[in-house]
Write a protein that holds these residues in place. Structure first.
Motif: not given
Length: 227
Positions: A123-133
């Motif tokens: 689970p990711e908080v806002p603002g972290v780098a992530a791949a395409e949804i």
């Protein structure tokens, strides 16, 4: 049969969803709102402008929080309908359904929907780098489906072939790998990200245990009434 599934699933799901929403408001949302301050640049955690680690105080937003509660109840109602339908299928194959072993069903659901995907896609908080949804959603869905099938094989499969297939289903998505960003970056402290992931999983476990318990209780009660 359909009426029993709908009644048991909707009641159990609404109750578990309400419990999950309350726990999220108490434990998850403060971390989420704290992370949004870093995402928006109101707080920073590096350089000369670093700030103390204490958590800011946040009030309740009736609209946002009310919608969160409704969404949580609808989500868990959907999960409950699937869980109760599987319980009905298992009962037809000779399994005994009760509130006590419903807890095991809830833990299995938690593993399939939350723990297994989080092993490679936390689970990711806002603002972290992530791949395409879209690739992440596809990977999550495939992983949850594979883990759910693995839970069924571990519970009801016969022999090493079924158990071996369950292990393959559990491992395959992580061997393939979850979609990852090109680089890792973001303004949110890693400590907040770790706390957010831990609390999401903790709240999810509590909600799924309650969901399984209530689903098993309501299904077995309906079964006794019908008898």
């Amino acid at each position: 049969m359909l009426g029993r599934i709908l009644t048991s699933g909707l009641v159990a799901g609404a109750a578990a969803g309400l419990c999950a929403a309350v726990l999220q408001l108490l434990f998850v949302q403060p971390v989420l709102l704290h992370a949004e301050l870093y995402e928006g640049g109101e707080l920073v955690h590096f350089g000369a402008a670093s700030v103390p680690a204490e958590r800011p105080e946040f009030g309740l937003d009736p609209v946002r929080d009310g919608l969160s509660v409704i969404f949580s109840m609808l989500t868990y109602a959907g999960y409950a309908l699937i869980l109760v339908a599987l319980m009905a299928l298992a009962e037809g194959r000779g399994a005994v359904i009760s509130a006590r072993n419903g807890i095991s069903w809830g833990v299995a659901g938690f593993v399939a929907v939350l723990l297994a995907p989080a092993f490679s896609l936390a689970p990711e908080v806002p603002g972290v780098a992530a791949a395409e949804i879209v690739p992440r959603q596809a990977w999550w869905f495939a992983t949850a489906l594979a883990a759910g099938a693995a839970m069924w094989l571990l519970a009801f499969g016969q022999g090493w072939l079924a158990w071996g297939a369950a292990i393959v289903l559990l491992l395959a998505p992580h061997v393939i790998g979850a979609p990852e960003p090109d680089s890792f970056s973001g303004p949110v402290p890693t400590e907040l990200g770790a706390l957010f992931a831990a609390r999401v999983l903790g709240v999810g476990l509590a909600a799924w245990v309650l969901l399984g318990l209530l689903s098993g209780l309501l299904w077995s009660s309906d079964d006794e009434t019908a008898s």
